[in-house]
Design a protein around this motif. Sequence first.
Motif, PDB file in Angstrom:
ATOM      1  N   PHE A 126      13.579 108.790 -38.331  1.00 32.16           N
ATOM      2  CA  PHE A 126      13.352 108.527 -39.758  1.00 32.16           C
ATOM      3  C   PHE A 126      14.616 107.923 -40.359  1.00 32.16           C
ATOM      4  CE2 PHE A 126       9.732 111.168 -39.158  1.00 32.16           C
ATOM      5  CZ  PHE A 126       8.864 110.903 -40.214  1.00 32.16           C
ATOM      6  N   ILE A 127      14.433 106.912 -41.188  1.00 31.77           N
ATOM      7  CA  ILE A 127      15.587 106.326 -41.874  1.00 31.77           C
ATOM      8  C   ILE A 127      15.201 106.035 -43.315  1.00 31.77           C
ATOM      9  CG2 ILE A 127      15.039 103.956 -41.100  1.00 31.77           C
ATOM     10  CD1 ILE A 127      18.115 103.497 -40.976  1.00 31.77           C
ATOM     11  N   ASP A 128      16.161 106.197 -44.191  1.00 28.88           N
ATOM     12  CA  ASP A 128      15.909 106.006 -45.615  1.00 28.88           C
ATOM     13  C   ASP A 128      17.152 105.362 -46.236  1.00 28.88           C
ATOM     14  OD1 ASP A 128      13.907 106.679 -47.616  1.00 28.88           O
ATOM     15  OD2 ASP A 128      15.535 107.813 -48.541  1.00 28.88           O
ATOM     16  N   ILE A 129      16.928 104.426 -47.158  1.00 25.96           N
ATOM     17  CA  ILE A 129      18.071 103.817 -47.846  1.00 25.96           C
ATOM     18  C   ILE A 129      18.468 104.738 -48.995  1.00 25.96           C
ATOM     19  CG2 ILE A 129      18.927 101.784 -49.061  1.00 25.96           C
ATOM     20  CD1 ILE A 129      16.570 100.215 -47.809  1.00 25.96           C
ATOM     21  N   ARG A 130      19.741 105.044 -49.058  1.00 30.98           N
ATOM     22  CA  ARG A 130      20.241 105.929 -50.127  1.00 30.98           C
ATOM     23  C   ARG A 130      20.372 105.162 -51.443  1.00 30.98           C
ATOM     24  NH1 ARG A 130      18.798 109.416 -48.250  1.00 30.98           N
ATOM     25  NH2 ARG A 130      19.673 110.899 -46.805  1.00 30.98           N
ATOM     26  N   ASP A 131      20.055 105.809 -52.497  1.00 29.86           N
ATOM     27  CA  ASP A 131      20.301 105.274 -53.840  1.00 29.86           C
ATOM     28  C   ASP A 131      19.828 103.840 -54.036  1.00 29.86           C
ATOM     29  OD1 ASP A 131      21.498 107.641 -54.638  1.00 29.86           O
ATOM     30  OD2 ASP A 131      23.419 107.023 -53.765  1.00 29.86           O
ATOM     31  N   PHE A 132      18.627 103.569 -53.636  1.00 32.78           N
ATOM     32  CA  PHE A 132      18.110 102.217 -53.825  1.00 32.78           C
ATOM     33  C   PHE A 132      17.682 102.010 -55.278  1.00 32.78           C
ATOM     34  CE2 PHE A 132      15.358  98.516 -53.067  1.00 32.78           C
ATOM     35  CZ  PHE A 132      16.220  97.756 -52.298  1.00 32.78           C
ATOM     36  N   THR A 133      17.250 103.098 -55.919  1.00 33.50           N
ATOM     37  CA  THR A 133      16.707 102.968 -57.280  1.00 33.50           C
ATOM     38  C   THR A 133      17.696 102.340 -58.271  1.00 33.50           C
ATOM     39  OG1 THR A 133      15.416 104.882 -56.745  1.00 33.50           O
ATOM     40  CG2 THR A 133      15.408 104.226 -59.043  1.00 33.50           C
TER      41      THR A 133
END
Length: 320
Positions: A126-133
Motif C-alpha cells: 500500500f502506498i499513499d501520498i502524504r498531504d496531497f490536499t
Amino acid sequence: MTHHVNFKGEKVIPVEEGQTMLQASLAAGIPHYHACGGKGQCTTCRVLVLEGQEKLTPPTSFEQAIKRVKKFPDNVRLACQSRLNGEGVAVQRLVRDEVDRIIFVDDPQENITTVMGESRKLALFFIDIRDFTPFVERSLPFDVIHIMRRIFALFKKAITQYDGEIIDTAGDGLYAVFGLNSRIKQAANSATLAGLKILADLRIFNNTYMRPYFNHTFEVGIGVHVGRVIVGNVGIGLSHNLTVMGFPVNVAARLQAATKELNNSFVISAVAYRLLQNPPYAVGCDYLTLKGVSTPYEVKLIGKPYEKKEVTALPETIQK
Ligand code: FES
C-alpha cells in the motif's frame, strides 16, 4: 465395470465402462453443457475435480491441447474427454447456466484460474501520498491532475519493474500485489525493492521538478505485509481487474496508515522483513495493535522520518 461419480450438489451417477463422464451425466438427466457435442473443442463441459483426480483417465490429446491454450489448472477437466477407472470421484460442473457460460467460456480474456478464484501467498503493498490536499487546494486543476499523473507513473514504473500488479487506486494512493508469478520470498523482496525505488525516485522528482516549478515537495507512506489471500476476478465481463481479498490485505493497509504515527515513510511487517535476502537497515522496530487481533504486530521501520513540511506560496505564474 461400473464406477460412480458424485456431481456435487446434483447427484451421484453411475459411469459405465467406456462411457465418458459427459455421456454418463447426460444419461442420468444432468443438463450438462456440451456445445461441441463432446468433441473436446468448446470446453463448456468442463468440471472442477474436487476429489479423486487420479481416478480419471489422463487427458486426451484434444484435451491437452485446449488445456494448454486456456491455461486450465490440473483439476479442471473436460467431462467429454474423461473416463473413470475407480471410485471416489467428485466433481462440480463449472458451466451451469448462461451466465456461467459467459463468465467461463465466452470471455475473450478468460483466465480460468482467476475467474475461479484461488488462494495465494502474496506480498501486499500500500502506498499513499502524504498531504496531497494542501497542494490540491493551492493549485490549478490542470496542475493537480498533471502532478498526480507524474507521481502515479513513478509508482507504476517501480511496481512493474519488480513484477508487481496494481490492484486498485483510491484518491492519492494505490494498492499493489507482488508474487502472482513468483514465490513468496521473491515477492517480499520485490515489494520492498519497489518501495525503496519509489522513495529514491520521488526524492529526485522533488528536487528536479517539484521544488523548482512548484516550490513544493511530496512524501509518501508505504506499508508492506505478506500473507495468504484470495485472488480472483469478479468482473463478469465488465472489468478484468483482479480482486485480492483477505485479512493480510487489511494488515498491509493498516501498516501504511501507521507510517504517519510511527513517523517513518516505509513500514514493513516483521514477517515480511524476515523473508528479505538483503534486508535494508531498520531504523526502528515497533508493535502495532490491530482491530480484532489480540497480539500486537511487530513491524520494522525501513524508510526515513518525515521532513517538516513548509507550506510556501506558489510561484506567481501558477497562482489561481
Ligand atoms: S462438450 Fe465440448 S469440449 Fe466437451
